[in-house]
Design an enzyme around this catalytic site. Structure first.
Site, PDB file in Angstrom:
ATOM      1  CE  LYS A  36      39.117 -16.950   5.779  1.00 10.23           C
ATOM      2  NZ  LYS A  36      38.235 -16.031   6.471  1.00 10.23           N
ATOM      3  CG  ASP A  63      36.854  -9.021   9.228  1.00  3.23           C
ATOM      4  OD1 ASP A  63      37.910  -9.291   8.634  1.00  3.23           O
ATOM      5  OD2 ASP A  63      36.055  -9.891   9.642  1.00  3.23           O
ATOM      6  CD1 TRP A  99      32.971 -13.856   7.165  1.00  4.72           C
ATOM      7  CD2 TRP A  99      33.125 -14.715   9.239  1.00  4.72           C
ATOM      8  NE1 TRP A  99      33.360 -15.174   7.062  1.00  4.72           N
ATOM      9  CE2 TRP A  99      33.458 -15.716   8.299  1.00  4.72           C
ATOM     10  CE3 TRP A  99      33.143 -15.025  10.595  1.00  4.72           C
ATOM     11  CZ2 TRP A  99      33.823 -17.011   8.693  1.00  4.72           C
ATOM     12  CZ3 TRP A  99      33.506 -16.309  10.985  1.00  4.72           C
ATOM     13  CH2 TRP A  99      33.842 -17.288  10.046  1.00  4.72           C
TER      14      TRP A  99
HETATM   15  C1  LIG Z   1      37.376 -16.151   7.707  1.00  6.11           C
HETATM   16  C2  LIG Z   1      36.847 -14.875   8.202  1.00  6.11           C
HETATM   17  C3  LIG Z   1      36.678 -14.614   9.571  1.00  6.11           C
HETATM   18  C4  LIG Z   1      36.952 -15.651  10.639  1.00  6.11           C
HETATM   19  O1  LIG Z   1      38.297 -15.894  10.742  1.00  6.11           O
HETATM   20  P1  LIG Z   1      38.888 -16.808  11.922  1.00  6.11           P
HETATM   21  O2  LIG Z   1      40.349 -16.543  11.787  1.00  6.11           O
HETATM   22  O3  LIG Z   1      38.497 -18.203  11.618  1.00  6.11           O
HETATM   23  O4  LIG Z   1      38.337 -16.322  13.207  1.00  6.11           O
HETATM   24  C5  LIG Z   1      36.222 -13.372   9.951  1.00  6.11           C
HETATM   25  N1  LIG Z   1      35.937 -12.418   9.035  1.00  6.11           N
HETATM   26  C6  LIG Z   1      36.079 -12.637   7.711  1.00  6.11           C
HETATM   27  C7  LIG Z   1      35.745 -11.541   6.742  1.00  6.11           C
HETATM   28  C8  LIG Z   1      36.545 -13.864   7.263  1.00  6.11           C
HETATM   29  O5  LIG Z   1      36.685 -14.071   5.940  1.00  6.11           O
END
Ligand SMILES: *Cc1c(COP(=O)(O)O)cnc(C)c1O
Length: 360
Positions: free
Chosen positions: A196, A172, A102
């Site tokens: 998540k 993030d 990511w």
């Molecule tokens: C799942 C995830 C993403 C991507 O998320 P989307 O909503 O599918 O764009 C980005 N960063 C992390 C840390 C993730 O766990």
């Protein structure tokens, strides 16, 4: 069919209590005579839902007054573009720490917009650790430093944030948001996709220090302009109303259940049960450097493809689903977010012990 223990990395398990509350209000919310899905985003009822969600989130995380809370769309991935567009505009430079896929995706996207450098990376050991950095590792004229707080795929997390001095830190936290307290004042921006640990897919929560807004690249698409979103209280256009409502129910559930300190305690207890077993198992092996282990995503391997397939299949038959590791790393991964009950982890470990006895 009974509800299973769902170890999916995302979209992921949600608190049953919250799902039941949503079900009971599905066709008629409060005194409105309609579903939240059918409601104008400019109605009083929805305004109340949005304001309560914001104030509960502010309370849960102790968000300082000089931060705005936004509910955005496009997933965490849309922010990979929005972040450089909004913030990389004083010197057109940023440093990224690459701790997984990511972070790498965010890094590659940002390179389209300016001078972007990887200040550190753990790619050399399949992202199984968090690289240590000092202030010296960052260029001194950059607009921000970017990290992924919890690495969903590889199962690592930051326990100590990089020292960036006065340079804004952007993070993030998609896969560990609200799993434990977080000192928002240390960040320029924290964001998380909801699917998540917070709610259904379709909402991204962003918390941004106000003074960083309003300096965006002129070509920033209006929907990605954080200042526009902030000025319009996330209502520039129709926001993901039902997702915001669900996230709000989860915030309320967290408050009723003792807040983030309590959540952290429970998450440590759950993770320890699994890691303690993995550290002592003759069959299963944890893959992550001890001091960097995530409380949310626990990857592990057997090291034998056939046996791993057999384990995943038998686990599934016994009500432990979505234990397959990410398609890029193989093995197994148990995601044990806030909504995974202690009992789910205890029963998984019992099942793993039994599988170990039968297969060693
Ligand atoms: C799942 C995830 C993403 C991507 O998320 P989307 O909503 O599918 O764009 C980005 N960063 C992390 C840390 C993730 O766990």
């Amino acid at each position: 069919m009974e509800r299973v223990y769902n170890f999916s990395a995302g979209p992921a398990t949600l608190p049953l209590e919250v799902l039941e509350q949503a079900a009971s209000e599905m066709t008629n919310y409060g005194e409105s005579g309609m579903s939240v899905m059918e409601m104008s985003h400019r109605s009083k009822d929805f305004e109340d839902i949005l304001e309560k969600a914001k104030s509960d989130l502010k309370e849960l995380l102790n968000i300082p007054d000089n931060y705005v809370i936004l509910f955005l769309q496009g997933g965490a991935s849309a922010q990979f573009s929005a972040i450089p567009l909004n913030f990389m505009n004083k010197n057109n430079k940023a440093d990224y720490i690459i701790t997984g896929q990511w972070a790498k995706k965010a890094f590659e996207e940002a390179q389209k917009y300016g001078d972007v450098k990887a200040a550190a990376s753990s790619e050399d050991k399949t992202y199984s650790y968090i690289p240590k950095t000092t202030n010296e590792d960052f260029r001194d004229d950059i607009d921000y430093v970017y990290i992924t707080g919890n690495n969903t795929i590889y199962g690592t997390k930051y326990n100590e944030l990089p020292d960036t001095g006065d340079i804004p830190l952007i993070a993030d936290y998609s896969s560990s948001f609200l799993s434990e307290p977080l000192d928002i004042s240390k960040f320029g921006m924290v964001y998380a996709g909801a699917q998540k640990n917070v709610g259904p897919a379709g909402v991204v929560i962003a918390i941004i220090r106000e003074d960083l807004l309003g300096n965006e690249n002129k070509l920033t698409p209006i929907m990605m302009n954080y200042k526009v979103q902030a000025d319009n209280n996330s209502l520039y256009n129709t926001p993901p109303t039902y997702g915001i409502y669900m996230a709000g129910l989860v915030f309320d559930w967290l408050k009723r259940n003792g807040g983030l300190e309590k959540m952290k305690e429970k998450n440590i207890e759950k993770a320890n049960i699994l890691y303690d077993y993995l550290d002592n198992s003759k069959l299963f092996k944890p893959t992550v450097n001890k001091e960097d282990r995530s409380l949310m995503n626990v990857p592990f391997v057997i090291g034998d493809d056939e046996l791993e397939k057999k384990f995943i299949k038998e686990a599934q038959e016994n009500g432990f689903v979505n234990l397959k590791g990410h398609r890029t790393v193989g093995g197994m991964r148990a995601s044990i977010y806030n909504a995974m009950p202690l009992e789910g982890v205890q029963k998984l470990v019992q099942f793993m012990k039994k599988f170990e006895e039968e297969n060693v």
